[in-house]
Design a protein around this motif. Structure first.
Motif, PDB file in Angstrom:
ATOM      1  N   GLU A 142      35.597  51.801  45.831  1.00 58.65           N
ATOM      2  CA  GLU A 142      34.191  51.533  46.103  1.00 58.65           C
ATOM      3  C   GLU A 142      33.299  52.535  45.366  1.00 58.65           C
ATOM      4  OE1 GLU A 142      33.526  51.480  50.300  1.00 58.65           O
ATOM      5  OE2 GLU A 142      35.140  50.063  50.699  1.00 58.65           O
TER       6      GLU A 142
ATOM      7  N   ASN B  78      45.356  50.218  46.049  1.00 61.06           N
ATOM      8  CA  ASN B  78      44.938  48.921  45.535  1.00 61.06           C
ATOM      9  C   ASN B  78      45.555  47.759  46.314  1.00 61.06           C
ATOM     10  OD1 ASN B  78      43.225  49.743  43.533  1.00 61.06           O
ATOM     11  ND2 ASN B  78      44.704  49.571  41.881  1.00 61.06           N
TER      12      ASN B  78
ATOM     13  N   PHE C 285      37.166  42.019  41.822  1.00 56.26           N
ATOM     14  CA  PHE C 285      35.875  42.706  41.851  1.00 56.26           C
ATOM     15  C   PHE C 285      34.854  41.898  42.647  1.00 56.26           C
ATOM     16  CE2 PHE C 285      31.580  42.994  40.003  1.00 56.26           C
ATOM     17  CZ  PHE C 285      31.308  44.329  40.223  1.00 56.26           C
ATOM     18  N   TYR C 286      34.078  42.608  43.469  1.00 55.74           N
ATOM     19  CA  TYR C 286      32.888  41.990  44.062  1.00 55.74           C
ATOM     20  C   TYR C 286      31.814  43.059  44.212  1.00 55.74           C
ATOM     21  CZ  TYR C 286      34.499  43.812  48.649  1.00 55.74           C
ATOM     22  OH  TYR C 286      34.910  44.620  49.683  1.00 55.74           O
ATOM     23  N   TYR C 287      30.582  42.596  44.427  1.00 54.96           N
ATOM     24  CA  TYR C 287      29.461  43.530  44.520  1.00 54.96           C
ATOM     25  C   TYR C 287      28.443  43.019  45.522  1.00 54.96           C
ATOM     26  CZ  TYR C 287      26.788  40.332  41.513  1.00 54.96           C
ATOM     27  OH  TYR C 287      26.144  39.238  40.993  1.00 54.96           O
TER      28      TYR C 287
ATOM     29  N   PHE D  40      36.390  47.419  43.458  1.00 58.03           N
ATOM     30  CA  PHE D  40      37.422  47.003  42.510  1.00 58.03           C
ATOM     31  C   PHE D  40      38.773  46.954  43.211  1.00 58.03           C
ATOM     32  CE2 PHE D  40      34.039  49.029  40.194  1.00 58.03           C
ATOM     33  CZ  PHE D  40      33.884  48.270  39.044  1.00 58.03           C
ATOM     34  N   TYR D  41      39.505  45.856  43.021  1.00 59.85           N
ATOM     35  CA  TYR D  41      40.852  45.679  43.574  1.00 59.85           C
ATOM     36  C   TYR D  41      40.915  45.963  45.071  1.00 59.85           C
ATOM     37  CZ  TYR D  41      41.936  45.782  38.594  1.00 59.85           C
ATOM     38  OH  TYR D  41      41.953  45.539  37.238  1.00 59.85           O
TER      39      TYR D  41
ATOM     40  N   PRO E 123      32.088  43.276  35.281  1.00 65.32           N
ATOM     41  CA  PRO E 123      32.859  44.357  34.655  1.00 65.32           C
ATOM     42  C   PRO E 123      33.620  43.841  33.419  1.00 65.32           C
ATOM     43  CG  PRO E 123      33.422  44.099  36.990  1.00 65.32           C
ATOM     44  CD  PRO E 123      32.664  42.888  36.588  1.00 65.32           C
TER      45      PRO E 123
ATOM     46  N   LEU F 252      39.834  43.995  33.068  1.00 64.69           N
ATOM     47  CA  LEU F 252      40.149  44.311  34.461  1.00 64.69           C
ATOM     48  C   LEU F 252      40.710  43.106  35.203  1.00 64.69           C
ATOM     49  CD1 LEU F 252      38.387  46.845  33.787  1.00 64.69           C
ATOM     50  CD2 LEU F 252      37.551  46.716  36.133  1.00 64.69           C
TER      51      LEU F 252
ATOM     52  N   GLY G 148      30.623  37.651  43.467  1.00 68.09           N
ATOM     53  CA  GLY G 148      31.758  37.825  42.573  1.00 68.09           C
ATOM     54  C   GLY G 148      32.736  36.689  42.784  1.00 68.09           C
TER      55      GLY G 148
ATOM     56  N   MET H 240      29.790  48.351  44.610  1.00 67.29           N
ATOM     57  CA  MET H 240      30.822  47.663  43.835  1.00 67.29           C
ATOM     58  C   MET H 240      32.183  47.971  44.455  1.00 67.29           C
ATOM     59  SD  MET H 240      30.040  48.635  39.880  1.00 67.29           S
ATOM     60  CE  MET H 240      28.386  48.820  39.234  1.00 67.29           C
TER      61      MET H 240
END
Length: 266
Positions: free
Chosen positions: A219, A71, A195-197, A214-215, A21, A25, A189, A212
């Motif tokens: 999702e 978050n 972030f991870y995916y 984020f924080y 990303p 971010l 990630g 995906m």
């Protein structure tokens, strides 16, 4: 820059590298007092047109994600530092026009009994989807070393859809990913707090799934259908799409689509 490389999104010659990303971010070390959340970031070759740092999409995505109520501490911290600095540079009606339509302030009670001021409104789903689609293309290029050619479909788990069908679908996809995670599929990630995916193996139709996060909370689910993939057909899915009341079992859970109301049950 390898001049032989093509852009991750199109057939144009690559002229730069695009972060997927976006870089903004990830918190900067000047804010984190030495903690590095920018290690081993993913970049892909990009043409000038598809390098989002040349637009304000990156900042839009940061402000949209860092402000989510659920978050993790890293996302909340990023909102209080970099995101707040960015907002102070904007016009007073920026949130209303660009991030949250029908914006208003509210408050919630935190676990320590105090109250926190929050922003409420309707997210700009169209722009969010466009930004996330570019990230999905970039991750596909990074994972498979080739540009994706086909159709991408997505569901955003952190969005409250007005359509019951999509609300049920996102719960179904979330549970499906949870069950597949139990099979020890790789989470990727280097900065998972940000972030991870996770890519899923192609199904019987050749469709490839991607999740995906984020924080730790936002999702998004994607399905890549390449030009050589078969149009997926499953009787249950077909009935769902055609509006028939359908119940699908997943593990010990049941998901009812197109639920009948008393009015149409006569």
């Amino acid at each position: 820059m390898d001049t032989a490389q093509k852009c991750y999104m199109c057939e144009r010659q690559a002229t730069s590298r695009e972060h997927v990303p976006p870089l903004c971010l990830f918190p900067e070390m000047k804010d984190t007092k030495g903690i590095n959340f920018r290690k081993d970031l993913i970049t892909v070759p990009s043409c000038d047109l598809h390098n989002s740092k040349k637009s304000d999409d990156d900042e839009f995505l940061m402000l949209s994600f860092s402000g989510l109520i659920k978050n993790n501490p890293v996302g909340s911290f990023h909102q209080l530092t970099k995101a707040n600095r960015a907002l102070r540079r904007k016009n007073k009606d920026f949130l209303e026009k660009e991030i949250l339509r029908n914006h208003k302030y509210g408050k919630i009670q935190t676990t320590d009994g105090k109250f926190r001021i929050i922003s409420l409104g309707n997210p700009n789903v169209k722009r969010l989807s466009s930004c996330l689609k570019h990230i999905a293309y970039g991750l596909f290029y990074h994972e498979f070393k080739e540009r994706f050619d086909g159709e991408i479909r997505m569901i955003l788990e952190f969005i409250e859809y007005s359509d019951d069908y999509f609300q049920t679908l996102k719960k179904f996809l979330k549970r499906k990913c949870e069950l597949e995670n139990e099979l020890n599929l790789d989470l990727k990630g280097s900065n998972p707090e940000v972030f991870y995916y996770q890519f899923h193996k192609p199904d019987e139709f050749g469709l490839i799934g991607l999740k995906m996060v984020f924080y730790g909370t936002a999702e998004a689910y994607f399905s890549f259908m390449g030009k050589d993939s078969k149009e997926p057909f499953n009787l249950g899915l077909k009935l769902m799409a055609d509006g028939f009341n359908t119940v699908i079992e997943l593990g010990e859970d049941k998901f009812e689509f197109n639920k009948k109301t008393p009015a149409n049950n006569v």
